[in-house]
Design a protein around this motif. Structure first.
Motif, PDB file in Angstrom:
ATOM      1  N   ILE A  32     -91.488 -14.413 -56.142  1.00 55.08           N
ATOM      2  CA  ILE A  32     -91.775 -13.377 -57.130  1.00 55.08           C
ATOM      3  C   ILE A  32     -92.620 -13.990 -58.230  1.00 55.08           C
ATOM      4  N   ASP A  33     -93.779 -13.399 -58.471  1.00 57.85           N
ATOM      5  CA  ASP A  33     -94.624 -13.820 -59.582  1.00 57.85           C
ATOM      6  C   ASP A  33     -94.683 -12.663 -60.589  1.00 57.85           C
ATOM      7  N   LEU A  34     -95.486 -12.821 -61.629  1.00 54.47           N
ATOM      8  CA  LEU A  34     -95.525 -11.779 -62.657  1.00 54.47           C
ATOM      9  C   LEU A  34     -96.007 -10.443 -62.107  1.00 54.47           C
ATOM     10  N   ASP A  35     -96.971 -10.474 -61.197  1.00 46.54           N
ATOM     11  CA  ASP A  35     -97.455  -9.217 -60.623  1.00 46.54           C
ATOM     12  C   ASP A  35     -96.348  -8.503 -59.853  1.00 46.54           C
ATOM     13  N   ASN A  36     -95.598  -9.254 -59.021  1.00 47.05           N
ATOM     14  CA  ASN A  36     -94.490  -8.656 -58.270  1.00 47.05           C
ATOM     15  C   ASN A  36     -93.385  -8.207 -59.219  1.00 47.05           C
ATOM     16  N   PHE A  37     -93.126  -9.027 -60.218  1.00 48.93           N
ATOM     17  CA  PHE A  37     -92.048  -8.767 -61.165  1.00 48.93           C
ATOM     18  C   PHE A  37     -92.200  -7.394 -61.822  1.00 48.93           C
ATOM     19  N   LEU A  38     -93.424  -7.044 -62.153  1.00 51.53           N
ATOM     20  CA  LEU A  38     -93.660  -5.790 -62.863  1.00 51.53           C
ATOM     21  C   LEU A  38     -93.273  -4.563 -62.051  1.00 51.53           C
ATOM     22  N   SER A  39     -93.165  -4.704 -60.739  1.00 50.42           N
ATOM     23  CA  SER A  39     -92.815  -3.549 -59.912  1.00 50.42           C
ATOM     24  C   SER A  39     -91.415  -3.635 -59.303  1.00 50.42           C
ATOM     25  N   LEU A  40     -90.607  -4.587 -59.737  1.00 53.16           N
ATOM     26  CA  LEU A  40     -89.250  -4.717 -59.203  1.00 53.16           C
ATOM     27  C   LEU A  40     -88.379  -3.535 -59.617  1.00 53.16           C
ATOM     28  N   THR A  41     -87.565  -3.075 -58.694  1.00 57.90           N
ATOM     29  CA  THR A  41     -86.603  -2.013 -58.992  1.00 57.90           C
ATOM     30  C   THR A  41     -85.297  -2.634 -59.491  1.00 57.90           C
ATOM     31  N   GLU A  42     -84.419  -1.784 -59.988  1.00 58.66           N
ATOM     32  CA  GLU A  42     -83.116  -2.266 -60.445  1.00 58.66           C
ATOM     33  C   GLU A  42     -82.342  -2.914 -59.295  1.00 58.66           C
ATOM     34  N   GLN A  43     -82.387  -2.314 -58.124  1.00 51.20           N
ATOM     35  CA  GLN A  43     -81.687  -2.885 -56.972  1.00 51.20           C
ATOM     36  C   GLN A  43     -82.245  -4.250 -56.588  1.00 51.20           C
ATOM     37  N   GLN A  44     -83.544  -4.412 -56.684  1.00 51.81           N
ATOM     38  CA  GLN A  44     -84.153  -5.704 -56.378  1.00 51.81           C
ATOM     39  C   GLN A  44     -83.747  -6.758 -57.410  1.00 51.81           C
ATOM     40  N   LEU A  45     -83.674  -6.363 -58.681  1.00 49.08           N
ATOM     41  CA  LEU A  45     -83.208  -7.297 -59.719  1.00 49.08           C
ATOM     42  C   LEU A  45     -81.776  -7.733 -59.434  1.00 49.08           C
ATOM     43  N   ILE A  46     -80.941  -6.802 -59.012  1.00 52.43           N
ATOM     44  CA  ILE A  46     -79.554  -7.136 -58.665  1.00 52.43           C
ATOM     45  C   ILE A  46     -79.550  -8.137 -57.515  1.00 52.43           C
ATOM     46  N   ARG A  47     -80.353  -7.876 -56.502  1.00 50.59           N
ATOM     47  CA  ARG A  47     -80.426  -8.783 -55.341  1.00 50.59           C
ATOM     48  C   ARG A  47     -80.897 -10.180 -55.758  1.00 50.59           C
ATOM     49  N   LEU A  48     -81.747 -10.241 -56.778  1.00 49.91           N
ATOM     50  CA  LEU A  48     -82.243 -11.524 -57.274  1.00 49.91           C
ATOM     51  C   LEU A  48     -81.229 -12.230 -58.172  1.00 49.91           C
ATOM     52  N   GLY A  49     -80.115 -11.585 -58.445  1.00 52.60           N
ATOM     53  CA  GLY A  49     -79.054 -12.232 -59.207  1.00 52.60           C
ATOM     54  C   GLY A  49     -78.939 -11.815 -60.654  1.00 52.60           C
ATOM     55  N   VAL A  50     -79.692 -10.799 -61.068  1.00 53.38           N
ATOM     56  CA  VAL A  50     -79.582 -10.283 -62.436  1.00 53.38           C
ATOM     57  C   VAL A  50     -78.426  -9.288 -62.405  1.00 53.38           C
ATOM     58  N   LYS A  51     -77.229  -9.784 -62.700  1.00 58.12           N
ATOM     59  CA  LYS A  51     -75.993  -9.055 -62.405  1.00 58.12           C
ATOM     60  C   LYS A  51     -75.590  -8.007 -63.428  1.00 58.12           C
ATOM     61  N   THR A  52     -75.802  -8.279 -64.696  1.00 55.93           N
ATOM     62  CA  THR A  52     -75.284  -7.348 -65.696  1.00 55.93           C
ATOM     63  C   THR A  52     -76.329  -6.306 -66.086  1.00 55.93           C
ATOM     64  N   ILE A  53     -75.839  -5.151 -66.464  1.00 57.59           N
ATOM     65  CA  ILE A  53     -76.710  -4.071 -66.908  1.00 57.59           C
ATOM     66  C   ILE A  53     -77.513  -4.517 -68.124  1.00 57.59           C
ATOM     67  N   GLY A  54     -76.865  -5.186 -69.051  1.00 56.76           N
ATOM     68  CA  GLY A  54     -77.541  -5.656 -70.262  1.00 56.76           C
ATOM     69  C   GLY A  54     -78.692  -6.596 -69.944  1.00 56.76           C
ATOM     70  N   ASP A  55     -78.470  -7.535 -69.012  1.00 54.26           N
ATOM     71  CA  ASP A  55     -79.541  -8.455 -68.621  1.00 54.26           C
ATOM     72  C   ASP A  55     -80.692  -7.703 -67.960  1.00 54.26           C
ATOM     73  N   ARG A  56     -80.371  -6.726 -67.111  1.00 53.47           N
ATOM     74  CA  ARG A  56     -81.427  -5.938 -66.466  1.00 53.47           C
ATOM     75  C   ARG A  56     -82.196  -5.126 -67.490  1.00 53.47           C
ATOM     76  N   LEU A  57     -81.498  -4.580 -68.473  1.00 54.50           N
ATOM     77  CA  LEU A  57     -82.181  -3.817 -69.529  1.00 54.50           C
ATOM     78  C   LEU A  57     -83.120  -4.707 -70.334  1.00 54.50           C
ATOM     79  N   ARG A  58     -82.638  -5.890 -70.727  1.00 54.69           N
ATOM     80  CA  ARG A  58     -83.488  -6.804 -71.498  1.00 54.69           C
ATOM     81  C   ARG A  58     -84.703  -7.228 -70.688  1.00 54.69           C
TER      82      ARG A  58
END
Length: 75
Positions: A32-58
């Motif tokens: 994942i680079d910055l270009d890919n990062f900009l289009s990540l969904t919430e589910q993809q962030l969870i799969r990448l290990g961003v577990k908490t809602i607060g972390d995903r929001l930030r």
């Protein structure tokens, strides 16, 4: 290849700024680079290990152009 490394480092810096150091390796292993990062969904962030809602929001706020006004830094 050097450009990819610098982009990855920038994303790693953002993750570190948000105290998400434990997810950096997941982002690297999934290439994942910055270009890919900009289009990540919430589910993809969870799969990448961003577990908490607060972390995903930030993290999502950092992607947003309006976050530059409030945080002084946008990806």
């Amino acid at each position: 290849m050097a450009a990819t490394s610098s982009v990855t480092l920038d994303l790693g810096g953002v993750l570190a700024d948000l105290d998400l150091n434990d997810t950096i390796e997941n982002f690297k292993s999934e290439r994942i680079d910055l270009d890919n990062f900009l289009s990540l969904t919430e589910q993809q962030l969870i799969r990448l290990g961003v577990k908490t809602i607060g972390d995903r929001l930030r993290l999502t706020e950092r992607k947003s152009p309006r976050s530059e006004e409030t945080h002084g830094q946008c990806i």
